[in-house]
Enzyme design. Structure first.
Site, PDB file in Angstrom:
ATOM      1  N   ASP A   2      -3.030   2.518  10.108  1.00  0.00           N
ATOM      2  CA  ASP A   2      -1.890   1.876  10.775  1.00  0.00           C
ATOM      3  C   ASP A   2      -0.805   1.683   9.726  1.00  0.00           C
ATOM      4  O   ASP A   2      -0.465   0.565   9.349  1.00  0.00           O
ATOM      5  CB  ASP A   2      -2.323   0.548  11.399  1.00  0.00           C
ATOM      6  CG  ASP A   2      -1.157  -0.154  12.081  1.00  0.00           C
ATOM      7  OD1 ASP A   2      -0.124   0.501  12.322  1.00  0.00           O
ATOM      8  OD2 ASP A   2      -1.268  -1.363  12.368  1.00  0.00           O
ATOM      9  N   LEU A   3      -0.278   2.796   9.227  1.00  0.00           N
ATOM     10  CA  LEU A   3       0.656   2.747   8.100  1.00  0.00           C
ATOM     11  C   LEU A   3       2.059   2.445   8.603  1.00  0.00           C
ATOM     12  O   LEU A   3       2.658   3.259   9.302  1.00  0.00           O
ATOM     13  CB  LEU A   3       0.625   4.079   7.342  1.00  0.00           C
ATOM     14  CG  LEU A   3      -0.768   4.539   6.910  1.00  0.00           C
ATOM     15  CD1 LEU A   3      -0.680   5.835   6.109  1.00  0.00           C
ATOM     16  CD2 LEU A   3      -1.484   3.456   6.103  1.00  0.00           C
ATOM     17  N   GLU A   4       2.550   1.266   8.265  1.00  0.00           N
ATOM     18  CA  GLU A   4       3.879   0.879   8.739  1.00  0.00           C
ATOM     19  C   GLU A   4       4.907   0.924   7.616  1.00  0.00           C
ATOM     20  O   GLU A   4       6.073   0.655   7.822  1.00  0.00           O
ATOM     21  CB  GLU A   4       3.814  -0.476   9.455  1.00  0.00           C
ATOM     22  CG  GLU A   4       2.752  -0.411  10.569  1.00  0.00           C
ATOM     23  CD  GLU A   4       2.874  -1.415  11.695  1.00  0.00           C
ATOM     24  OE1 GLU A   4       3.862  -2.160  11.742  1.00  0.00           O
ATOM     25  OE2 GLU A   4       1.961  -1.449  12.544  1.00  0.00           O
ATOM     26  N   HIS A   5       4.471   1.242   6.412  1.00  0.00           N
ATOM     27  CA  HIS A   5       5.369   1.592   5.311  1.00  0.00           C
ATOM     28  C   HIS A   5       4.573   2.419   4.299  1.00  0.00           C
ATOM     29  O   HIS A   5       3.457   2.826   4.584  1.00  0.00           O
ATOM     30  CB  HIS A   5       6.021   0.354   4.686  1.00  0.00           C
ATOM     31  CG  HIS A   5       5.071  -0.730   4.272  1.00  0.00           C
ATOM     32  ND1 HIS A   5       4.805  -1.828   5.048  1.00  0.00           N
ATOM     33  CD2 HIS A   5       4.289  -0.869   3.168  1.00  0.00           C
ATOM     34  CE1 HIS A   5       3.934  -2.617   4.427  1.00  0.00           C
ATOM     35  NE2 HIS A   5       3.600  -2.062   3.297  1.00  0.00           N
TER      36      HIS A   5
ATOM     37  N   TYR B 119       0.839  -1.200   0.000  1.00  0.00           N
ATOM     38  CA  TYR B 119       0.000   0.000   0.000  1.00  0.00           C
ATOM     39  C   TYR B 119       0.869   1.242   0.000  1.00  0.00           C
ATOM     40  O   TYR B 119       2.071   1.180   0.259  1.00  0.00           O
ATOM     41  CB  TYR B 119      -0.958  -0.011   1.194  1.00  0.00           C
ATOM     42  CG  TYR B 119      -0.297  -0.191   2.555  1.00  0.00           C
ATOM     43  CD1 TYR B 119       0.225   0.901   3.240  1.00  0.00           C
ATOM     44  CD2 TYR B 119      -0.214  -1.439   3.156  1.00  0.00           C
ATOM     45  CE1 TYR B 119       0.823   0.747   4.483  1.00  0.00           C
ATOM     46  CE2 TYR B 119       0.379  -1.599   4.397  1.00  0.00           C
ATOM     47  CZ  TYR B 119       0.891  -0.506   5.058  1.00  0.00           C
ATOM     48  OH  TYR B 119       1.476  -0.664   6.281  1.00  0.00           O
TER      49      TYR B 119
END
Ligand SMILES: *[C@@H]1O[C@H](CO)[C@@H](O)[C@H](O)[C@H]1NC(C)=O
Ligand SMILES: *[C@@H]1O[C@H](CO)[C@@H](O)[C@H](O)[C@H]1NC(C)=O
Ligand SMILES: *[C@@H]1O[C@H](CO)[C@@H](O)[C@H](O)[C@H]1NC(C)=O
Length: 340
Positions: free
Chosen positions: A172-175, A132
């Site tokens: 919850d953007l982790e990349h 994403y």
């Protein structure tokens, strides 16, 4: 919008407004809310042989009054050209014909049950896995419309949770980086404002390291109702609360005060068991830390736990007033802190 078209007339409008006021009070005015992630069954992933104790349908976790907000996790693959894809672990294994998009009528029923019990149900985007990210603002704005149509107040042929209308979106953007995220949130809020029947929300779940590499910039630029800070898996986590070099809630409080929404609520994010993440603290310690932070900062809005599957298996904790799982114990304690 949906409620108003079903229950036409002024009485329905007034009733609906009254319901909204109560819901808003629970989530901000009275404060001390509990938010819990559901949908990934990570406990089950570590106990493949014990399927009887895997995470249950979402309604199971809405039966008591202790959870205020449930975060359905995750929409993992999106903005890749086609329709976005969910991953809901063991919960839903049917897809719309010729697509990779889940169709989950049982979860839809569960979501409606949770909402009927006054809980907010948000769709969480991102997580550690998945593909994403946005290339530019235009793509992000277009994707906001698609999400609105597939999961929120809009319409689409393909709606994974049928006519269940979620209460908002969690990031919850982790990349994927910060590009387009503020534009995405701005467009979501524009769409939210077109449907006065519901108080739609937008939240984010950054790591406690400040600033967060993906959400840092969006948090400075866009409106957020709630920020679920992951005070675990990091040096700045709850386990280092007594270490002034590590513990950084003050930095987050300063951010809250300069954010677009001056009433943004910050949550202490915590693992719900030793297996849920690095840096678990037990009930007594967690509530001690919460009390301390709450007495100093009015930005604190509650506790976030990762996740239901671990919380319901964690029956062995100090304190908790006879509650049999970690989340219900924490939620009941939080609500006892309310002044209204
Ligand atoms: C899909 O899920 C249902 C309900 O949990 C289960 O009964 C069924 O066996 C699953 N089917 C497959 C192909 O995994
Ligand atoms: C508000 O909180 C109270 C106390 O926990 C609960 O009984 C009630 O159902 C909640 N109402 C809404 C609309 O969230
Ligand atoms: C909060 O905890 C810190 C660090 O342990 C301590 O120095 C401070 O006195 C505590 N404040 C309150 C109000 O309990």
């Amino acid at each position: 919008m949906r409620v108003l078209t079903v229950l036409a007339g002024l009485g329905a409008v007034l009733l609906n407004q009254a319901v909204q006021v109560v819901a808003k009070e629970n989530l901000s005015g009275c404060g001390h809310n509990l938010a819990v992630y559901w949908g990934q069954n990570p406990w089950g992933g570590q106990h493949l042989e014990d399927s009887a104790n895997w995470e249950q349908n979402i309604d199971h976790y809405c039966r008591d009054d202790t959870i205020d907000t449930i975060l359905v996790s995750f929409l993992i693959n999106y903005n890749l050209g086609g329709l976005p894809e969910l991953n809901l672990a063991n919960h839903c294994n049917t897809t719309y014909a010729d697509t990779k998009v889940h169709h989950c009528p049982d979860i839809a029923k569960g979501i409606k049950y949770c909402q009927s019990r006054g809980k907010k149900v948000l769709l969480s985007l991102g997580g550690a896995e998945g593909r994403y990210g946005f290339q530019d603002d235009q793509g992000a704005v277009k994707f906001a419309q698609l999400l609105w149509d597939m999961f929120l107040g809009g319409d689409h042929d393909i709606r994974p949770f049928d006519d269940a209308v979620l209460d908002g979106i969690d990031l919850d953007l982790e990349h994927g980086g910060p590009t387009g995220v503020a534009a995405f949130v701005g467009e979501l809020r524009r769409l939210y404002s077109q449907d006065q029947s519901k108080a739609y929300l937008v939240s984010a779940a950054p790591q406690c390291e400040f600033p967060d590499s993906n959400l840092g910039k969006p948090l400075e630029e866009a409106w957020f109702d709630m920020v679920f800070i992951q005070f675990y898996n990091n040096w700045c986590g709850l386990v280092n609360f007594d270490n002034v070099w590590a513990w950084n809630y003050d930095t987050w409080d300063k951010l809250a005060k300069r954010m677009v929404n001056k009433n943004t609520k910050l949550y202490l994010g915590a693992p719900a068991s030793t297996g849920a993440g690095r840096g678990y603290v037990d009930f007594d310690r967690l509530t001690h830390i919460y009390k301390n932070v709450s007495s100093q900062y009015d930005s604190l809005g509650g506790i976030m736990l990762w996740d239901t599957s671990n919380a319901w298996q964690n029956t062995n904790f100090q304190g908790g007033n006879g509650q049999t799982n970690f989340a219900s114990a924490v939620g009941e304690w939080l609500h006892q802190q309310r002044q209204c």
